[in-house]
Design a protein around this motif. Sequence first.
Motif, PDB file in Angstrom:
ATOM      1  N   VAL A  76       0.632  -1.234   0.058  1.00 55.09           N
ATOM      2  CA  VAL A  76      -0.184  -0.421  -0.134  1.00 55.09           C
ATOM      3  C   VAL A  76       1.210   1.357   0.188  1.00 55.09           C
ATOM      4  CG1 VAL A  76      -1.690   1.313   1.150  1.00 55.09           C
ATOM      5  CG2 VAL A  76      -1.756  -0.969   1.414  1.00 55.09           C
ATOM      6  N   ALA A  77       1.197   2.361  -1.221  1.00 56.94           N
ATOM      7  CA  ALA A  77       1.503   3.684  -1.066  1.00 56.94           C
ATOM      8  C   ALA A  77      -0.037   4.242  -0.132  1.00 56.94           C
ATOM      9  CB  ALA A  77       1.602   3.962  -2.352  1.00 56.94           C
ATOM     10  N   ARG A  78       0.861   5.181   0.716  1.00 61.76           N
ATOM     11  CA  ARG A  78      -0.204   6.028   1.458  1.00 61.76           C
ATOM     12  C   ARG A  78       0.101   7.333   1.261  1.00 61.76           C
ATOM     13  NH1 ARG A  78       0.867   7.066   6.988  1.00 61.76           N
ATOM     14  NH2 ARG A  78       1.343   5.033   6.945  1.00 61.76           N
ATOM     15  N   LEU A  79      -0.385   8.395   0.015  1.00 63.78           N
ATOM     16  CA  LEU A  79      -0.111   9.701  -0.823  1.00 63.78           C
ATOM     17  C   LEU A  79       0.117  10.912   0.838  1.00 63.78           C
ATOM     18  CD1 LEU A  79       0.085   8.788  -3.633  1.00 63.78           C
ATOM     19  CD2 LEU A  79       1.741   9.448  -2.839  1.00 63.78           C
ATOM     20  N   ARG A  80       1.324  11.600   1.460  1.00 64.66           N
ATOM     21  CA  ARG A  80       0.901  12.399   2.218  1.00 64.66           C
ATOM     22  C   ARG A  80       1.850  14.088   1.161  1.00 64.66           C
ATOM     23  NH1 ARG A  80      -2.616   9.679   3.195  1.00 64.66           N
ATOM     24  NH2 ARG A  80      -2.942   8.849   5.412  1.00 64.66           N
ATOM     25  N   ALA A  81       1.450  14.621   2.341  1.00 68.17           N
ATOM     26  CA  ALA A  81       1.779  15.745   1.711  1.00 68.17           C
ATOM     27  C   ALA A  81       2.192  16.392   2.977  1.00 68.17           C
ATOM     28  CB  ALA A  81       1.488  17.209   0.660  1.00 68.17           C
ATOM     29  N   VAL A  82       2.558  17.593   2.859  1.00 59.71           N
ATOM     30  CA  VAL A  82       3.361  18.493   3.757  1.00 59.71           C
ATOM     31  C   VAL A  82       2.421  20.481   3.619  1.00 59.71           C
ATOM     32  CG1 VAL A  82       5.497  17.926   5.040  1.00 59.71           C
ATOM     33  CG2 VAL A  82       5.416  19.028   3.182  1.00 59.71           C
ATOM     34  N   PRO A  83       2.231  21.328   4.306  1.00 61.06           N
ATOM     35  CA  PRO A  83       1.613  22.249   3.730  1.00 61.06           C
ATOM     36  C   PRO A  83       2.648  23.451   4.088  1.00 61.06           C
ATOM     37  CG  PRO A  83       1.374  21.934   6.789  1.00 61.06           C
ATOM     38  CD  PRO A  83       2.085  21.034   6.202  1.00 61.06           C
ATOM     39  N   GLU A  84       2.109  23.895   2.953  1.00 60.35           N
ATOM     40  CA  GLU A  84       3.552  25.516   2.577  1.00 60.35           C
ATOM     41  C   GLU A  84       3.348  26.540   3.786  1.00 60.35           C
ATOM     42  OE1 GLU A  84       5.017  27.394   0.236  1.00 60.35           O
ATOM     43  OE2 GLU A  84       3.912  26.465  -1.009  1.00 60.35           O
ATOM     44  N   LEU A  85       5.069  26.455   3.953  1.00 58.43           N
ATOM     45  CA  LEU A  85       5.149  28.000   4.839  1.00 58.43           C
ATOM     46  C   LEU A  85       4.028  29.091   4.354  1.00 58.43           C
ATOM     47  CD1 LEU A  85       8.497  26.732   6.498  1.00 58.43           C
ATOM     48  CD2 LEU A  85       6.357  25.827   7.385  1.00 58.43           C
ATOM     49  N   ALA A  86       4.284  30.274   5.366  1.00 56.56           N
ATOM     50  CA  ALA A  86       4.357  31.345   5.090  1.00 56.56           C
ATOM     51  C   ALA A  86       5.423  31.961   4.236  1.00 56.56           C
ATOM     52  CB  ALA A  86       3.689  32.426   6.062  1.00 56.56           C
ATOM     53  N   ILE A  87       5.302  32.701   3.496  1.00 54.96           N
ATOM     54  CA  ILE A  87       6.868  32.859   3.157  1.00 54.96           C
ATOM     55  C   ILE A  87       6.648  34.665   2.383  1.00 54.96           C
ATOM     56  CG2 ILE A  87       8.362  33.411   1.306  1.00 54.96           C
ATOM     57  CD1 ILE A  87       6.894  30.785   0.118  1.00 54.96           C
ATOM     58  N   THR A  88       7.386  35.613   3.311  1.00 53.04           N
ATOM     59  CA  THR A  88       6.966  37.267   3.168  1.00 53.04           C
ATOM     60  C   THR A  88       7.372  37.517   1.910  1.00 53.04           C
ATOM     61  OG1 THR A  88       7.884  36.867   6.237  1.00 53.04           O
ATOM     62  CG2 THR A  88       7.471  38.862   4.932  1.00 53.04           C
ATOM     63  N   GLY A  89       7.305  38.415   1.503  1.00 54.61           N
ATOM     64  CA  GLY A  89       7.386  39.301   0.540  1.00 54.61           C
ATOM     65  C   GLY A  89       7.752  39.091  -0.527  1.00 54.61           C
ATOM     66  N   GLU A  90       6.640  37.506  -0.801  1.00 49.41           N
ATOM     67  CA  GLU A  90       6.852  36.489  -2.064  1.00 49.41           C
ATOM     68  C   GLU A  90       5.227  36.058  -2.249  1.00 49.41           C
ATOM     69  OE1 GLU A  90       8.662  32.325  -4.425  1.00 49.41           O
ATOM     70  OE2 GLU A  90       9.178  33.626  -2.979  1.00 49.41           O
ATOM     71  N   ASN A  91       4.422  36.095  -3.354  1.00 44.70           N
ATOM     72  CA  ASN A  91       2.671  35.597  -3.139  1.00 44.70           C
ATOM     73  C   ASN A  91       3.358  34.270  -3.512  1.00 44.70           C
ATOM     74  OD1 ASN A  91       2.356  37.796  -2.695  1.00 44.70           O
ATOM     75  ND2 ASN A  91       1.750  38.208  -5.231  1.00 44.70           N
ATOM     76  N   PRO A  92       2.653  33.057  -2.153  1.00 46.38           N
ATOM     77  CA  PRO A  92       3.027  31.632  -2.874  1.00 46.38           C
ATOM     78  C   PRO A  92       1.884  31.238  -3.455  1.00 46.38           C
ATOM     79  CG  PRO A  92       2.733  32.593  -0.815  1.00 46.38           C
ATOM     80  CD  PRO A  92       2.934  33.752  -0.875  1.00 46.38           C
ATOM     81  N   ILE A  93       2.338  29.697  -3.848  1.00 43.76           N
ATOM     82  CA  ILE A  93       1.405  29.423  -4.230  1.00 43.76           C
ATOM     83  C   ILE A  93       0.462  28.414  -3.284  1.00 43.76           C
ATOM     84  CG2 ILE A  93       0.428  27.729  -6.281  1.00 43.76           C
ATOM     85  CD1 ILE A  93       3.624  28.724  -7.951  1.00 43.76           C
ATOM     86  N   LEU A  94      -0.808  29.184  -3.148  1.00 44.04           N
ATOM     87  CA  LEU A  94      -1.432  28.284  -2.254  1.00 44.04           C
ATOM     88  C   LEU A  94      -2.660  27.432  -2.616  1.00 44.04           C
ATOM     89  CD1 LEU A  94      -1.691  31.703   0.696  1.00 44.04           C
ATOM     90  CD2 LEU A  94      -0.298  29.334   0.557  1.00 44.04           C
ATOM     91  N   THR A  95      -2.029  26.306  -2.944  1.00 45.31           N
ATOM     92  CA  THR A  95      -2.872  25.066  -3.311  1.00 45.31           C
ATOM     93  C   THR A  95      -3.520  23.980  -2.358  1.00 45.31           C
ATOM     94  OG1 THR A  95      -1.297  24.304  -4.468  1.00 45.31           O
ATOM     95  CG2 THR A  95      -2.130  25.749  -5.937  1.00 45.31           C
TER      96      THR A  95
END
Length: 193
Positions: free
Chosen positions: A32-51
Amino acid sequence: MTDILVLYYSRHGGTKKLARLIARGIESTGAVARLRAVPELAITGENPILTEPEDPFVTLDDLTACDGLALGSPVRFGNMAAPLKYFIDSTSKAWLAGTLIGKPAIVFSSGSMLHGGQETTLQSMMLPLLHHGMIIVGLPHSEPALHTTSGGGSPYGPSHVTGEGRRQPDSDEKALAMAAGKRLAGIATKLKH
């Protein structure tokens, strides 16, 4: 049933594509492959891609439950990306408990340039896994695609070069990612039993 955690951070999608290929390799063995992601961190001075990621966010319980780990990050100046490092830095409780000792692991990466630091990024992900007592599983030279790749992939692990309009992994990158997943699952299964 062997349970493999495929944990990644992907900002532009290249690392996520490799994670899915590695998962296919894992599942080809019956594991079994269990796919997991980590959340984006807040980035100062740049517009992060928050999906919102397609896969659930990882928890420390995912580390306890897994029999093996595939860890992936895009290249960030030859190092793993900060969101993945932030999660790894939060695993002291698992380290103290010995949660990952003796479990096999692979690392994988993506980057926009062929010589942009893919191998050092892979090595940077290995270091905390070694501190956790994990068994690092590389790609042996018996993998034919290691001899023909003009993109990503090395003995340190699968990788994907996303730049110059190449947004999809090529045939060698796909073969190496799937082979790494299959190898990880096979070793994890042997160690479990």
